[in-house]
Motif scaffolding. Structure first.
Motif, PDB file in Angstrom:
ATOM      1  N   PRO A   1      70.932   4.239   5.665  1.00  0.00           N
ATOM      2  CA  PRO A   1      70.440   3.325   4.616  1.00  0.00           C
ATOM      3  C   PRO A   1      71.543   2.513   3.937  1.00  0.00           C
ATOM      4  CG  PRO A   1      69.452   5.493   4.366  1.00  0.00           C
ATOM      5  CD  PRO A   1      70.476   5.607   5.445  1.00  0.00           C
ATOM      6  N   ASP A   2      72.772   3.041   3.904  1.00  0.00           N
ATOM      7  CA  ASP A   2      73.857   2.297   3.254  1.00  0.00           C
ATOM      8  C   ASP A   2      74.559   1.328   4.204  1.00  0.00           C
ATOM      9  OD1 ASP A   2      75.213   4.063   4.849  1.00  0.00           O
ATOM     10  OD2 ASP A   2      76.349   5.010   3.241  1.00  0.00           O
ATOM     11  N   GLY A   3      74.070   1.196   5.443  1.00  0.00           N
ATOM     12  CA  GLY A   3      74.616   0.220   6.380  1.00  0.00           C
ATOM     13  C   GLY A   3      75.581   0.798   7.399  1.00  0.00           C
ATOM     14  N   ARG A   4      76.087   1.998   7.162  1.00  0.00           N
ATOM     15  CA  ARG A   4      76.990   2.616   8.134  1.00  0.00           C
ATOM     16  C   ARG A   4      76.214   3.049   9.365  1.00  0.00           C
ATOM     17  NH1 ARG A   4      79.619   7.446   5.309  1.00  0.00           N
ATOM     18  NH2 ARG A   4      77.538   7.574   4.423  1.00  0.00           N
ATOM     19  N   GLU A   5      76.936   3.354  10.435  1.00  0.00           N
ATOM     20  CA  GLU A   5      76.303   3.778  11.677  1.00  0.00           C
ATOM     21  C   GLU A   5      76.815   5.148  12.090  1.00  0.00           C
ATOM     22  OE1 GLU A   5      76.949   0.933  14.748  1.00  0.00           O
ATOM     23  OE2 GLU A   5      75.357  -0.384  14.038  1.00  0.00           O
ATOM     24  N   ILE A   6      75.917   5.938  12.652  1.00  0.00           N
ATOM     25  CA  ILE A   6      76.286   7.202  13.286  1.00  0.00           C
ATOM     26  C   ILE A   6      76.280   6.930  14.786  1.00  0.00           C
ATOM     27  CG2 ILE A   6      75.586   9.568  13.716  1.00  0.00           C
ATOM     28  CD1 ILE A   6      74.353   9.643  10.960  1.00  0.00           C
ATOM     29  N   VAL A   7      77.454   7.041  15.406  1.00  0.00           N
ATOM     30  CA  VAL A   7      77.591   6.667  16.809  1.00  0.00           C
ATOM     31  C   VAL A   7      77.574   7.892  17.725  1.00  0.00           C
ATOM     32  CG1 VAL A   7      79.044   5.455  18.486  1.00  0.00           C
ATOM     33  CG2 VAL A   7      78.869   4.618  16.152  1.00  0.00           C
ATOM     34  N   THR A   8      78.257   8.973  17.335  1.00  0.00           N
ATOM     35  CA  THR A   8      78.353  10.156  18.189  1.00  0.00           C
ATOM     36  C   THR A   8      77.737  11.369  17.514  1.00  0.00           C
ATOM     37  OG1 THR A   8      80.503  10.816  17.316  1.00  0.00           O
ATOM     38  CG2 THR A   8      80.515   9.310  19.205  1.00  0.00           C
ATOM     39  N   LEU A   9      77.606  12.439  18.283  1.00  0.00           N
ATOM     40  CA  LEU A   9      77.098  13.692  17.728  1.00  0.00           C
ATOM     41  C   LEU A   9      78.037  14.235  16.660  1.00  0.00           C
ATOM     42  CD1 LEU A   9      75.955  15.469  21.024  1.00  0.00           C
ATOM     43  CD2 LEU A   9      74.534  14.226  19.397  1.00  0.00           C
ATOM     44  N   LEU A  10      79.339  14.043  16.857  1.00  0.00           N
ATOM     45  CA  LEU A  10      80.320  14.492  15.869  1.00  0.00           C
ATOM     46  C   LEU A  10      80.163  13.731  14.556  1.00  0.00           C
ATOM     47  CD1 LEU A  10      82.706  16.374  15.385  1.00  0.00           C
ATOM     48  CD2 LEU A  10      84.204  14.561  16.201  1.00  0.00           C
ATOM     49  N   ASP A  11      79.903  12.436  14.632  1.00  0.00           N
ATOM     50  CA  ASP A  11      79.658  11.649  13.423  1.00  0.00           C
ATOM     51  C   ASP A  11      78.431  12.170  12.680  1.00  0.00           C
ATOM     52  OD1 ASP A  11      81.760  10.032  14.188  1.00  0.00           O
ATOM     53  OD2 ASP A  11      80.470   8.441  14.983  1.00  0.00           O
ATOM     54  N   ALA A  12      77.393  12.534  13.427  1.00  0.00           N
ATOM     55  CA  ALA A  12      76.166  13.045  12.817  1.00  0.00           C
ATOM     56  C   ALA A  12      76.432  14.379  12.132  1.00  0.00           C
ATOM     57  CB  ALA A  12      75.078  13.201  13.864  1.00  0.00           C
ATOM     58  N   GLY A  13      77.183  15.251  12.787  1.00  0.00           N
ATOM     59  CA  GLY A  13      77.523  16.535  12.172  1.00  0.00           C
ATOM     60  C   GLY A  13      78.337  16.362  10.907  1.00  0.00           C
ATOM     61  N   GLY A  14      79.284  15.438  10.927  1.00  0.00           N
ATOM     62  CA  GLY A  14      80.078  15.164   9.734  1.00  0.00           C
ATOM     63  C   GLY A  14      79.245  14.599   8.604  1.00  0.00           C
ATOM     64  N   TYR A  15      78.307  13.744   8.940  1.00  0.00           N
ATOM     65  CA  TYR A  15      77.436  13.162   7.914  1.00  0.00           C
ATOM     66  C   TYR A  15      76.580  14.240   7.254  1.00  0.00           C
ATOM     67  CZ  TYR A  15      73.780  10.433   5.679  1.00  0.00           C
ATOM     68  OH  TYR A  15      72.901   9.921   4.753  1.00  0.00           O
ATOM     69  N   ILE A  16      76.021  15.121   8.058  1.00  0.00           N
ATOM     70  CA  ILE A  16      75.142  16.159   7.518  1.00  0.00           C
ATOM     71  C   ILE A  16      75.938  17.146   6.662  1.00  0.00           C
ATOM     72  CG2 ILE A  16      73.619  18.079   8.124  1.00  0.00           C
ATOM     73  CD1 ILE A  16      72.774  16.458  10.587  1.00  0.00           C
ATOM     74  N   THR A  17      77.133  17.516   7.094  1.00  0.00           N
ATOM     75  CA  THR A  17      77.919  18.480   6.320  1.00  0.00           C
ATOM     76  C   THR A  17      78.452  17.881   5.028  1.00  0.00           C
ATOM     77  OG1 THR A  17      79.881  17.960   7.626  1.00  0.00           O
ATOM     78  CG2 THR A  17      78.583  19.878   8.297  1.00  0.00           C
ATOM     79  N   ASN A  18      78.566  16.570   4.948  1.00  0.00           N
ATOM     80  CA  ASN A  18      79.046  15.927   3.720  1.00  0.00           C
ATOM     81  C   ASN A  18      77.937  15.606   2.727  1.00  0.00           C
ATOM     82  OD1 ASN A  18      81.734  16.000   4.449  1.00  0.00           O
ATOM     83  ND2 ASN A  18      81.636  14.029   5.502  1.00  0.00           N
ATOM     84  N   LEU A  19      76.697  15.947   3.065  1.00  0.00           N
ATOM     85  CA  LEU A  19      75.601  15.729   2.127  1.00  0.00           C
ATOM     86  C   LEU A  19      75.730  16.686   0.942  1.00  0.00           C
ATOM     87  CD1 LEU A  19      72.586  15.451   4.589  1.00  0.00           C
ATOM     88  CD2 LEU A  19      73.535  13.622   3.205  1.00  0.00           C
TER      89      LEU A  19
END
Length: 96
Positions: free
Chosen positions: A14-32
């Motif tokens: 929603p803020d315009g950034r992109e999740i490109v890899t599985l590692l990016d997704a894991g990092g995004y979820i853990t930083n919530l």
């Protein structure tokens, strides 16, 4: 499959950034924030992410989990006029 496997297409946040890899997704979820991270939707998304990365599966499973978690507060609108019956339809011979 590894954590560097890409999503096709990337997930746009929603803020315009992109999740490109599985590692990016894991990092995004853990930083919530902890309260949001503990939501059942995010826990299911993380479980799907781990299963795809370590068990080897289609990245679409992880993508679906993340998209459902991102859109968990969205309530689809119901349009009762969307599918009106067609009253002028002819009857079949078997229905007479």
């Amino acid at each position: 499959m590894t954590w560097s496997a890409p999503f096709d297409p990337p997930i746009v946040l929603p803020d315009g950034r992109e999740i490109v890899t599985l590692l990016d997704a894991g990092g995004y979820i853990t930083n919530l924030p902890t309260k949001e991270h503990a939501a059942p939707e995010w826990q299911a998304a993380m479980e799907a992410l781990i299963l795809v990365a370590e068990g080897g599966g289609p990245t679409m499973f992880a993508r679906t989990g993340i998209m459902r978690a991102l859109n968990r507060h969205h309530v689809p609108e119901f349009n009762p006029k969307g599918k009106e019956p067609h009253w002028g339809r002819r009857k079949l011979m078997r229905d007479q």
